[in-house]
Write a protein that holds these residues in place. Structure first.
Motif, PDB file in Angstrom:
ATOM      1  N   ASN A  96       0.816  -1.215   0.000  1.00 27.13           N
ATOM      2  CA  ASN A  96       0.000   0.000   0.000  1.00 27.13           C
ATOM      3  C   ASN A  96       0.846   1.259   0.000  1.00 27.13           C
ATOM      4  O   ASN A  96       0.476   2.266  -0.580  1.00 27.13           O
ATOM      5  CB  ASN A  96      -0.890   0.019   1.241  1.00 27.13           C
ATOM      6  N   LEU A  97       1.988   1.184   0.714  1.00 29.48           N
ATOM      7  CA  LEU A  97       2.817   2.375   0.827  1.00 29.48           C
ATOM      8  C   LEU A  97       3.303   2.812  -0.548  1.00 29.48           C
ATOM      9  O   LEU A  97       3.544   3.975  -0.790  1.00 29.48           O
ATOM     10  CB  LEU A  97       4.016   2.098   1.733  1.00 29.48           C
TER      11      LEU A  97
ATOM     12  N   PRO B 182      -0.095   3.800  -4.512  1.00 32.48           N
ATOM     13  CA  PRO B 182      -0.684   4.983  -5.144  1.00 32.48           C
ATOM     14  C   PRO B 182       0.289   5.665  -6.087  1.00 32.48           C
ATOM     15  O   PRO B 182      -0.084   6.090  -7.173  1.00 32.48           O
ATOM     16  CB  PRO B 182      -1.021   5.876  -3.957  1.00 32.48           C
TER      17      PRO B 182
ATOM     18  N   ASP C 115       6.132  12.549  -6.059  1.00 29.25           N
ATOM     19  CA  ASP C 115       6.058  11.651  -4.907  1.00 29.25           C
ATOM     20  C   ASP C 115       5.897  12.523  -3.665  1.00 29.25           C
ATOM     21  O   ASP C 115       6.828  12.706  -2.879  1.00 29.25           O
ATOM     22  CB  ASP C 115       7.336  10.808  -4.799  1.00 29.25           C
TER      23      ASP C 115
ATOM     24  N   ILE D  59       0.505  14.274   0.403  1.00 30.27           N
ATOM     25  CA  ILE D  59      -0.587  13.343   0.096  1.00 30.27           C
ATOM     26  C   ILE D  59      -0.384  12.050   0.880  1.00 30.27           C
ATOM     27  O   ILE D  59      -1.326  11.466   1.400  1.00 30.27           O
ATOM     28  CB  ILE D  59      -0.641  13.051  -1.419  1.00 30.27           C
ATOM     29  N   GLN D  60       0.871  11.651   0.975  1.00 31.92           N
ATOM     30  CA  GLN D  60       1.180  10.408   1.695  1.00 31.92           C
ATOM     31  C   GLN D  60       0.673  10.453   3.136  1.00 31.92           C
ATOM     32  O   GLN D  60       0.120   9.480   3.628  1.00 31.92           O
ATOM     33  CB  GLN D  60       2.699  10.192   1.693  1.00 31.92           C
ATOM     34  N   VAL D  61       0.840  11.584   3.815  1.00 32.34           N
ATOM     35  CA  VAL D  61       0.531  11.604   5.247  1.00 32.34           C
ATOM     36  C   VAL D  61      -0.918  11.961   5.560  1.00 32.34           C
ATOM     37  O   VAL D  61      -1.366  11.741   6.683  1.00 32.34           O
ATOM     38  CB  VAL D  61       1.456  12.574   6.017  1.00 32.34           C
ATOM     39  N   CYS D  62      -1.661  12.512   4.610  1.00 30.72           N
ATOM     40  CA  CYS D  62      -3.032  12.958   4.923  1.00 30.72           C
ATOM     41  C   CYS D  62      -3.870  11.781   5.416  1.00 30.72           C
ATOM     42  O   CYS D  62      -4.052  10.802   4.707  1.00 30.72           O
ATOM     43  CB  CYS D  62      -3.693  13.582   3.701  1.00 30.72           C
ATOM     44  N   PRO D  63      -4.387  11.848   6.665  1.00 31.76           N
ATOM     45  CA  PRO D  63      -5.060  10.681   7.231  1.00 31.76           C
ATOM     46  C   PRO D  63      -6.405  10.368   6.575  1.00 31.76           C
ATOM     47  O   PRO D  63      -6.863   9.237   6.656  1.00 31.76           O
ATOM     48  CB  PRO D  63      -5.244  11.049   8.705  1.00 31.76           C
TER      49      PRO D  63
ATOM     50  N   GLY E 175      -7.244  11.356   3.255  1.00 34.50           N
ATOM     51  CA  GLY E 175      -7.201  11.434   1.795  1.00 34.50           C
ATOM     52  C   GLY E 175      -7.774  12.729   1.238  1.00 34.50           C
ATOM     53  O   GLY E 175      -8.282  12.751   0.123  1.00 34.50           O
TER      54      GLY E 175
END
Lengths: 412, 271
Positions: free
Chosen positions: B38-39, B42, B149, B153-157, B159
């Motif tokens: 998952n990491l 996206p 990258d 966006i990666q950290v937004c809990p 989405g």
């Protein structure tokens, strides 16, 4: 690169510090949960019998603090009404999205474990409590499971050991995860470190054990009850060991920064020698680590030669210092990481808010709530030992010395 | 006679133990696998989408030419007016770098450069007799880098931060919980918490304009052509020509965020 950081260029959007007192408080509260739970498990699972006097209390303390762990987060969110979106529509790549799931799993494990721990008491009290309403309450709390045969109790114990063995990794997960929230932010050189989860976890355990130690001593002193020396010694010993590993890793991380001396070291050095000098070197290292190391260390080393009153005094004072150390550590990590700009060229000042939603008063209230909860629970359940320690006047008649509770000592 | 059905080869207890063991292993390793997958997914998915895009799908890019910026602040004013940016925050800003003979570098950006820059030299904590004239200086306009990258966006809990098919990083105001994690995760200080909406906010490359064929407000306002915006997937666009004929850099490339905003003439002092 020459950085004249004292001249100070702060990026325009960084004139504000977004994560303040509440985000300092949140890891502090969850940390106490982890430590208290581990003390309780040391007794229930690993048979450290000397911890029996505090094992029930530690479990209740973990629960009381965990209940309010989300409160500072709610007070901090811009849109608290959307908080549950983190669980309904989580973003799989977000470290923060795991919080709701880790938190609720752990809360559930803890609640079931406490229920198993007190189930026999609920059954007994539902028949023997003085007030009929209280009897009803205990009956409700027992959830209709009124079987207290030795077989049922043996099953309770089995399930409890199983849950504790899930609960320990869950407690470590909950707090390691909090460290990961900070440690995985590559944008911030003061946070980004694979050691961060480990440091958070260890300092969590230190604060939890210290809180149990201080509360135990204070309550026993206030109530004028006898202090169990073996128990105090075991607490001091475990907190001392965890303190050593914790502080070693904290200093190791700093040493690593200094020795690698990347481009960010210049501002980090300036940060710890100016903005964080008092809270880092004086409070966290000197008062909070070095002094407790010697105080508690002397208790551990001179185990049999130190008088009980000195041992207890050292324990209480060292415990308070440790609680302060961990609070300072949270402050230094959370606030320190935001006191310098990502331009690596300037600092921000932070004035502690007092009255606002994220101010000191709210923080103090949030920190009081677990203690209020523990007080309320202490009116319903015996916190400091088996049922025989419960006030006799709250029972229908005098409880015969432990007789109806044969085989009970296994649980507590 | 013993039938094979009545003769158990393992006891019931052993059977359940085996089941529990296998279940636990599946849970742990499956969980680890899914998490790791998952990491990455996206971002991989996004790249795959970019690779297999329809031929006419625009992928936007932005070039900042630091050699031509005159520090007038028109872009900042245009942005503030176009996007109703609250006071004290900036979706775009201009930094002034001034180099002195002793090696000292002064960086400043009064109000994000909204009102341009004063004509006198930036203040230094030096006695009057040691005052020196600077050896060189330049301006650097900054804005959201719309990273490929992107850590925000990666950290937004929840989405709330997402990337559009054109490669623009946006925030959904109706989903954002205002936790501020993306603000912490952005290495460039491009994001802020908007005190009016209590949501994260940042440069959108004027998404409402570019989807209608207009230029972002800052690009349109710039008198020095220091800001170039366009479709990088079209080889005939101006930005493609500039990217093909210039050596460009990105900010903080070592963080691996692969920004879509590129810089011409970036000095090593610029971070």
């Amino acid at each position: 690169m020459n950085h004249f950081v004292t001249e100070g260029y702060v990026l325009p959007n960084q004139m504000h510090i977004y994560w303040t007192t509440m985000i300092v408080l949140y890891p502090y509260i969850t940390g106490i949960v982890a430590g208290a739970f581990i003390i309780s498990s040391l007794h229930h699972v690993f048979d450290r019998h000397e911890l029996e006097p505090v094992s029930r209390f530690a479990m209740i303390m973990a629960f009381a603090f965990l209940l309010f762990a989300t409160l500072p987060l709610m007070a901090h969110l811009g849109h608290p009404e959307r908080a549950f979106n983190m669980m309904f529509t989580p973003n799989a790549t977000s470290a923060m999205a795991g919080f709701g799931f880790i938190y609720s799993t752990y809360l559930l494990i803890l609640a079931v474990e406490i229920w198993l721990l007190y189930r026999a008491d609920f059954v007994f009290l539902s028949q023997n409590a003085r007030h009929p309403l209280m009897r009803k309450l205990y009956w409700l709390l027992a959830l209709g499971v009124m079987d207290v045969s030795p077989e049922a109790k043996a099953l309770d114990r089995k399930v409890m050991i199983f849950l504790a063995s899930i609960g320990i990794p869950a407690a470590c997960g909950l707090h390691g995860y909090v460290g990961f929230i900070f440690g995985a932010i590559k944008a911030n050189p003061w946070w980004a470190s694979p050691l961060m989860p480990v440091i958070f976890l260890l300092s969590a355990i230190v604060s939890g054990i210290a809180m149990v130690l201080v509360c135990y001593l204070v309550v026993q002193w206030v109530k004028g009850r006898e202090i169990n020396g073996a128990c105090v010694f075991a607490l001091i010993e475990s907190v001392w060991y965890f303190l050593i590993i914790d502080v070693t890793l904290e200093l190791l991380e700093l040493l690593n920064h200094a020795y690698m001396a990347n481009e960010d070291w210049e501002i980090l050095k300036a940060l710890i020698t100016t903005k964080l000098f008092t809270s880092f070197f004086i409070i966290q290292i000197l008062l909070g680590s070095v002094i407790p190391f010697f105080l508690l260390g002397s208790v551990v080393v001179f185990k049999d030669r130190i008088s009980p009153s000195v041992r207890n005094a050292f324990g209480a004072f060292g415990g308070v210092l440790l609680l302060m150390q961990v609070a300072a550590m949270r402050w230094n990590v959370v606030m320190g990481g935001q006191m310098f700009s990502k331009s690596l060229r300037g600092f921000l000042n932070f004035d502690v808010e007092i009255y606002g939603r994220e101010g000191l008063i709210v923080a103090g209230l949030v920190l009081c709530l677990p203690f209020v909860t523990m007080f309320v629970i202490s009116r319903i359940l015996p916190l400091w030992g088996p049922l025989s320690t419960f006030p006799k006047e709250w029972m229908k008649e005098v409880v015969p010395e432990r007789k109806p509770l044969k085989g009970y000592s296994k649980f507590s | 006679m013993t039938s094979p059905w009545t003769q158990s080869e393992i006891s019931r207890r052993e059977f359940f133990e085996k089941c529990a063991e296998t279940g636990a292993q599946t849970f742990v390793f499956g969980g680890l696998f899914l998490t790791t997958a998952n990491l990455r997914l996206p971002q991989e998915g996004e790249r795959a989408a970019a690779a297999g895009k329809e031929p006419d799908q625009a992928i936007y890019g932005f070039v900042v030419d630091t050699t031509t910026c005159i520090g007038c602040g028109s872009c900042v004013r245009a942005c503030k007016a176009e996007n109703e940016v609250p006071d004290g925050f900036n979706r775009t800003w201009v930094e002034q770098y001034t180099f002195f003979p002793n090696g000292e570098v002064i960086v400043n950006s009064p109000m994000g450069g909204e009102n341009g820059f004063p004509e006198n030299l930036p203040e230094r904590n030096l006695p009057k007799e040691l005052e020196q004239l600077p050896v060189r200086g330049f301006f650097v306009p900054k804005l959201c880098n719309h990273c490929t990258d992107t850590p925000c966006i990666q950290v937004c809990p929840v989405g709330a931060s997402f990337v559009t098919k054109e490669g623009v990083v946006l925030i959904d105001d109706e989903r954002c919980v205002g936790c501020g994690y993306c603000v912490q995760a952005c290495p460039f200080g491009s994001r802020f918490l908007n005190p009016d909406t209590m949501c994260a906010d940042k440069c959108t490359w004027c998404y409402h304009r570019i989807t209608k064929g207009l230029m972002p407000a800052c690009v349109q306002a710039c008198p020095a052509k220091a800001r170039i915006f366009g479709n990088v997937s079209d080889p005939n666009s101006e930005i493609s020509r500039i990217l093909a004929t210039n050596r460009v850099q990105v900010l903080k490339s070592y963080l691996g965020t692969r920004p879509r905003t590129r810089y011409i003439g970036l000095d090593s002092e610029v971070v």
